[in-house]
Design an enzyme around this catalytic site. Structure first.
Site, PDB file in Angstrom:
ATOM      1  N   TYR A  97       0.811  -1.220   0.000  1.00 21.35           N
ATOM      2  CA  TYR A  97       0.000   0.000   0.000  1.00 21.35           C
ATOM      3  C   TYR A  97       0.842   1.267   0.000  1.00 21.35           C
ATOM      4  O   TYR A  97       0.449   2.295  -0.536  1.00 21.35           O
ATOM      5  CB  TYR A  97      -0.885   0.047   1.261  1.00 21.35           C
ATOM      6  CG  TYR A  97      -1.976  -0.976   1.320  1.00 21.35           C
ATOM      7  CD1 TYR A  97      -2.989  -1.003   0.375  1.00 21.35           C
ATOM      8  CD2 TYR A  97      -2.027  -1.912   2.351  1.00 21.35           C
ATOM      9  CE1 TYR A  97      -4.016  -1.927   0.441  1.00 21.35           C
ATOM     10  CE2 TYR A  97      -3.043  -2.841   2.431  1.00 21.35           C
ATOM     11  CZ  TYR A  97      -4.039  -2.849   1.474  1.00 21.35           C
ATOM     12  OH  TYR A  97      -5.052  -3.761   1.544  1.00 21.35           O
ATOM     13  N   ALA A 133      -2.690  -6.783  -7.086  1.00 21.79           N
ATOM     14  CA  ALA A 133      -2.824  -5.578  -6.271  1.00 21.79           C
ATOM     15  C   ALA A 133      -3.252  -5.928  -4.858  1.00 21.79           C
ATOM     16  O   ALA A 133      -3.996  -6.887  -4.630  1.00 21.79           O
ATOM     17  CB  ALA A 133      -3.835  -4.621  -6.901  1.00 21.79           C
ATOM     18  N   ASP A 134      -2.786  -5.140  -3.906  1.00 18.14           N
ATOM     19  CA  ASP A 134      -3.248  -5.300  -2.538  1.00 18.14           C
ATOM     20  C   ASP A 134      -4.737  -4.949  -2.455  1.00 18.14           C
ATOM     21  O   ASP A 134      -5.312  -4.392  -3.389  1.00 18.14           O
ATOM     22  CB  ASP A 134      -2.424  -4.420  -1.600  1.00 18.14           C
ATOM     23  CG  ASP A 134      -2.160  -5.109  -0.271  1.00 18.14           C
ATOM     24  OD1 ASP A 134      -3.046  -5.849   0.187  1.00 18.14           O
ATOM     25  OD2 ASP A 134      -1.076  -4.908   0.307  1.00 18.14           O
ATOM     26  N   TRP A 135      -5.353  -5.245  -1.319  1.00 17.44           N
ATOM     27  CA  TRP A 135      -6.813  -5.203  -1.196  1.00 17.44           C
ATOM     28  C   TRP A 135      -7.355  -3.770  -1.040  1.00 17.44           C
ATOM     29  O   TRP A 135      -6.790  -2.942  -0.335  1.00 17.44           O
ATOM     30  CB  TRP A 135      -7.231  -6.029   0.014  1.00 17.44           C
ATOM     31  CG  TRP A 135      -7.706  -7.420  -0.323  1.00 17.44           C
ATOM     32  CD1 TRP A 135      -8.875  -8.001   0.084  1.00 17.44           C
ATOM     33  CD2 TRP A 135      -7.040  -8.411  -1.107  1.00 17.44           C
ATOM     34  NE1 TRP A 135      -8.972  -9.281  -0.411  1.00 17.44           N
ATOM     35  CE2 TRP A 135      -7.861  -9.564  -1.146  1.00 17.44           C
ATOM     36  CE3 TRP A 135      -5.839  -8.448  -1.806  1.00 17.44           C
ATOM     37  CZ2 TRP A 135      -7.521 -10.720  -1.829  1.00 17.44           C
ATOM     38  CZ3 TRP A 135      -5.491  -9.595  -2.484  1.00 17.44           C
ATOM     39  CH2 TRP A 135      -6.335 -10.701  -2.496  1.00 17.44           C
TER      40      TRP A 135
END
Length: 441
Positions: A97, A133-135
């Site tokens: 992030y 991708a991160d959440w």
């Protein structure tokens, strides 16, 4: 023609590995493990560029922790485990992030950063696999009944469609925790996103699924085999042994006193924050002669259900809590066992405890086996323990050894355990002396 049905799989899940100490044997081993298939799910290496050097030690799940800083100039150092992972054959990477600050890269989250994903990861490091991708990067979400904004650090001003387009442009293939497939379709229909770009990511994802065997018989679980594998006795024994071996004896003998460990015979023992029935198998439980106290890592609780999961803020105990702890240590000789989820500032406890032991998630049985000398342990600190919050504030978040005069240094941890029946409690390793107090002086 791209349709919503064709892109419905953009939000899939997978477990992940945290980056290890750069260049360490564990880091290389973890990198090799990335090439292992576990139950039909391939692990991927995250968070890309590490999740440690956050400004003020905060967490980038939240806006106040979004800045990733490198005041010590160690940006390249944090790349080492990822280079090892790619060399070992990692096929998935998840960017973090955080947004790099003060570097030669755009100051936006790594998932939106073309200099990092395309320039560094794909072109310089030669990674050709999936970028996941991160959440929760594109749209706001509900977590544990609470609303949370998209973690689109540095691009908060963009609309969800613009964020999605930017992430695809930098090289992201798969989006975690998102279900906004209609945005992909709209971008294609508007002529802003070529179908060839979607096909590139689809090809990478399908290739991974074929490697995993999701289109042949390997996609089915062998129920009979699973019954015999899950919870197998030797697996449990190996897990318990790993717990014991990870325990780190920081100090044995307060202020120059004679070493207390190992505990022998069947002592009269007062236990705090241990399961009494487990302790009763080792000692007679009383309130006076000797105490074993388990502590959790100090932290500042944050509001909110989701935010409360993250240990953040100061590394020392609040004044009132510390006062009560020290009163106990002054009343009865006490073995303090502290669970280090992160570094802790505990100089007063180190000075007053009869023995000080660190653990990293070990259960009561494992802890007591070590305290009674029934198990070998040679754990070492994965980080230094600072002497004060002033030391913490003077340190650089991207440098492991920035503070020289720490309370306990990185790697501290003499090797103790059941070496023999005649000499059950002393087998010093190269990492430290058999006398923990001497190792700290």
């Amino acid at each position: 023609m791209i349709t919503r049905r064709m892109v419905v799989g953009v939000a899939a899940t997978a477990p992940y590995l945290r980056s290890s100490t750069p260049g360490s044997a564990m880091g290389r081993a973890r990198a090799r493990s990335l090439h292992v298939r576990l139950g039909g799910i391939r692990r991927h290496d995250v968070p890309f560029l590490g999740g440690g050097p956050q400004k003020d030690g905060e967490d980038p799940h939240f806006a106040y922790g979004k800045e990733q800083v490198y005041p010590g100039g160690f940006f390249d150092y944090h790349l080492q485990p990822f280079k090892a992972a790619i060399t070992a054959g990692a096929t998935q990477v998840m960017p973090y992030y955080g947004m790099p600050v003060g570097q030669a890269y755009e100051e936006v989250g790594f998932d939106f950063n073309k200099d990092v994903i395309t320039g560094l990861l794909r072109e310089q490091l030669g990674f050709a696999g999936l970028v996941v991708a991160d959440w929760g990067l594109i749209t706001e979400s509900d977590i544990m009944g609470e609303p949370h904004p998209a973690r689109a650090w540095g691009v908060e001003h963009l609309s969800p469609s613009q964020r999605l387009l930017k992430a695809l442009d930098v090289g992201v293939d798969q989006f975690g925790g998102e279900h906004c497939t209609e945005l992909v379709v709209d971008l294609v229909h508007a002529g802003r996103l070529p179908e060839s770009r979607i096909e590139m990511s689809v090809a990478r994802l399908l290739a991974e699924k074929f490697r995993l065997g999701l289109f042949d018989e390997r996609r089915y679980v062998d129920v009979d085999a699973a019954e015999n594998i899950v919870g197998r006795a030797d697996f449990r024994a190996a897990g318990a042994d790993a717990q014991r071996r990870s325990i780190t004896v920081l100090e044995d003998g307060a202020s120059g006193a004679e070493p207390l460990l190992p505990l022998t015979g069947r002592p009269r023992l007062c236990v705090r924050n241990l399961d009494p029935p487990v302790a009763a198998a080792h000692a007679d439980l009383t309130d006076d002669d000797l105490a074993v106290l388990r502590l959790n890592t100090p932290y500042e609780p944050r509001p909110g259900a989701f935010e409360s999961f993250f240990y953040a803020g100061r590394l020392d105990f609040p004044e009132d809590e510390l006062k009560n702890l020290l009163a106990l240590l002054d009343t009865v000789p006490t073995v303090v066992v502290i669970h280090l989820k992160r570094p802790a500032v505990i100089p007063e406890i180190a000075d007053r405890a009869a023995a000080l032991v660190a653990c990293f998630g070990a259960g009561d049985e494992a802890v007591l086996d070590v305290l009674f000398g029934r198990a070998l342990t040679h754990g070492n600190l994965p980080f230094p323990l600072p002497r004060s919050m002033k030391q913490v504030e003077q340190g650089y978040p991207d440098v492991r050894r920035h503070v020289a005069d720490s309370l306990f240094p990185l790697g501290h941890g003499p090797r103790y355990g059941a070496a023999s029946d005649d000499h059950p409690w002393a087998e010093p390793s190269a990492a430290g002396s058999s006398n923990c107090t001497a190792a700290r002086m």
